[in-house]
Design a protein around this motif. Structure first.
Motif: not given
Lengths: 363, 300
Positions: B41, B43-48, B50-51
């Motif tokens: 969860l 790994y998949t959600i954090f980068p977006f 963060w944006a």
């Protein structure tokens, strides 16, 4: 010729202007063999004379309709894909340029010879192979783990399934820039997590904590500036973006494995681990193969991820970037075409295997 | 009288005595399983996420060391700047026009071809399907040069119609392939009934089958839209001004209002503007997308 073909696709006789299979809608049982010229009666008392014309204008017009409906798409595909492809082959043997009025000459294999001897092209080829092997390999393992997890029953399954769609939905250009920001050597969040947050977290664990904390780097890493980290960084972004797709392909394969195979294995006392290696993996083979080939031919033409992060730097140069550069910056239409023909041939092998695996006849 | 010694292993496995032993191992496995789920969860959600955070952080927060995780205050400046930047707005308009027209054309011609390939037996059908399938995996780079030349010759370079035409190379075969499978899987009774009632085969197609195929059309259209919206290589190569250039190359070359460092605040704001509609669409239609995505690749 055409007459014969239609006889084989529809050998049955017709009612008026309709083939026999429509008879069932008038209540005539499909099982009975209706000879041409016969008179059949429907349950509601009507009689129908079956046409004794063996060949039907109906079937003919239906075949014509089929072609008419396919034609516009075929014309478009021929115009924007097949014709340019043939042109690429032809141009690859010339010294054509985009902006020049000079006479285009046939120079035989000179473009291919140039590429063969070019160190830059060789580096691009090596980088492309490295990128393809590592990204597809890592995606397969990660995708398998995720697919197995969403295939099992647990409370947050729907949430995980939704979450993995997010990286897939984000445009490659955006994810590339986003990761470049996260990988920044000064204020990037990944460096902060590696250097500050994780060691702090693990040092709380008694006894082993300090040892684990010790394996993290002491200083921030310049992921994007150091050549050794450039290609791996690009691979990491690609893995993040495309693992969901891989997981979904594998999940589709997992869902068609019948559950009674597992029930039998449980009765025999096979452990989960053994079940995975001896049941899941062999039965998943076709799905894995399709996913691998599909991803391989996708990864081999990689452009966006790397171009946005690194431009045309030599340590991350790939075949597609080499080709685009030769065309747009170098204005070498002929040479770029030769490079694109090479990419096409490499990918063509995978496409051939792929089309063999997907059964078209059944459509 | 001899007593038979009590043998635990002969007990059925669901007796309480045996269960307690398994549970300890189970608990460890459960914990590992949930740790893995949490990791996935993040790994998949954090980068977006963060944006999203970066798009509303003040610029000082964005480039602060040590890294600042939550914004010190909500700052709309970057979003405001991006939404008033002329080039970006042109790019946004171009992307919408190009993607919508691409999808419309692909669906009109694609559904015609798909119906014929899925439901009508005609000579050359199998060969056509093979060509279409091969085209869905066609490497765009292989025709970049010759397409470029073609665009120049027909005055389509740096125009929206030109871009839409090149986008057919990847949307049309995909649309035909997925919809052909969809039409093929539909029950034939209604179509046959319409034929008996005297409609022409073409009427049976657009009056009966096409409305029934609406869910398939929506899914395929959505996937084609995402593909067109996210396209980068053709837009980068076949345009040179914001008369036709779409958002992807615009974001790739976004330079913002400072020249010295990458203006991450405005880049992330632009990225969020371009991505949010897509993410919302995907979340709304996720079931359809899951079905269509795999149909494009696996189902034969």
């Amino acid at each position: 010729m055409v007459h014969h073909a239609m006889r084989t696709t529809d050998q049955r006789s017709q009612v008026g202007d309709c083939p026999t299979w429509l008879l069932k809608h008038c209540g005539v049982a499909m099982s009975q063999n209706v000879p041409a010229g016969a008179v059949v009666s429907t349950p509601d008392g009507q009689t129908i004379k079956v046409s004794d014309r063996p060949q039907t204008s109906w079937a003919k017009s239906r075949e014509r309709l089929g072609w008419l409906m396919v034609l516009p798409s075929l014309v478009i595909v021929a115009l924007v894909a097949l014709y340019p492809l043939v042109e690429s082959f032809r141009l690859s043997f010339t010294n054509a340029r985009l902006a020049s009025a000079r006479e285009v000459e046939n120079i035989g294999l000179r473009n291919y010879e140039y590429l063969w001897n070019s160190d830059t092209f060789r580096i691009a080829f090596g980088n492309t192979v490295k990128f393809t092997v590592f990204s597809v390999g890592i995606e397969l393992v990660l995708g398998m783990v995720i697919a197995l997890i969403i295939n099992s029953q647990f409370k947050a399954r729907g949430l995980v399934r939704t979450a993995i769609l997010i990286p897939w939905a984000i445009p490659t250009v955006v994810s590339s820039r986003l990761w470049a920001y996260m990988l920044n050597d000064n204020y990037g969040v990944i460096n902060d997590v590696l250097v500050n947050q994780l060691p702090r977290m693990f040092s709380w664990i008694p006894l082993v904590g300090d040892n684990i904390a010790g394996i993290f780097p002491d200083e921030k890493i310049a992921f994007l500036a150091r050549p050794a980290f450039a290609l791996p960084s690009a691979i990491a972004v690609d893995v993040w973006k495309t693992t969901p797709f891989m997981a979904l392909l594998l999940l589709a394969g997992l869902q068609i494995i019948p559950s009674d195979v597992y029930e039998a294995a449980v009765v025999d006392g096979a452990s989960k681990w053994k079940q995975f290696w001896q049941i899941t993996l062999p039965l998943l083979r076709p799905a894995i193969l399709v996913a691998l080939i599909f991803r391989t031919l996708d990864a081999f033409r990689v452009f966006d991820v790397i171009y946005v992060m690194f431009g045309s730097k030599v340590e991350t140069l790939t075949l597609s970037i080499f080709t685009q550069n030769a065309l747009v910056d170098g204005d070498r239409l002929g040479r770029a075409s030769a490079a694109s023909v090479i990419i096409f041939l490499c990918i063509g092998v995978f496409v051939l295997i792929y089309t063999r695996l997907v059964k078209v006849e059944e459509v | 009288m001899s007593t038979v010694p009590f043998d635990r292993s002969t007990l059925p496995p669901d007796l309480p005595g045996k269960r307690r032993n398994i549970k300890l191992g189970d608990v460890v496995l459960r914990i590992l399983f949930w740790l893995l789920v949490i990791f996935i969860l993040i790994y998949t959600i954090f980068p977006f996420a963060w944006a999203l955070l970066a798009s509303i952080k003040p610029n000082a927060d964005i480039s602060s060391t040590p890294t600042r995780y939550l914004p010190s205050e909500i700052y709309w400046g970057n979003l405001d700047y991006v939404l008033h930047q002329r080039d970006f707005l042109y790019a946004l308009r171009n992307s919408i026009v190009v993607s919508v027209s691409t999808v419309a054309i692909a669906l009109v011609f694609g559904s015609l071809a798909a119906y014929a390939l899925g439901r009508i037996k005609f000579r050359g059908r199998t060969a056509t399907l093979y060509v279409i399938l091969a085209m869905t995996m066609f490497p765009a780079i292989a025709i970049l040069g010759s397409l470029f030349q073609m665009m120049r010759r027909f005055d389509l370079y740096n125009t929206i119609p030109g871009l839409v035409l090149t986008y057919m190379t990847f949307t049309l075969p995909f649309t035909v392939w997925v919809l052909a499978n969809f039409f093929k899987a539909m029950p034939g009774e209604l179509e046959e009934a319409a034929l008996v009632d005297g409609s022409t085969p073409f009427q049976a197609f657009y009056k009966i089958m096409l409305p029934l195929a609406l869910p398939g059309l929506v899914t395929t259209g959505l996937l084609a839209f995402i593909a067109a919206w996210n396209e980068f290589l053709f837009s980068l190569t076949f345009t040179n001004t914001y008369a036709a250039r779409t958002v992807q190359p615009a974001i790739a070359s976004f330079r913002g209002n400072t020249q010295f460092d990458e203006p991450w605040g405005s880049i992330m704001a632009a990225a969020v503007v371009v991505t949010i509609p897509l993410v919302i669409l995907v979340l709304i239609f996720q079931r359809k997308i899951l079905a269509g995505l795999t149909a494009g690749a696996v189902k034969g």
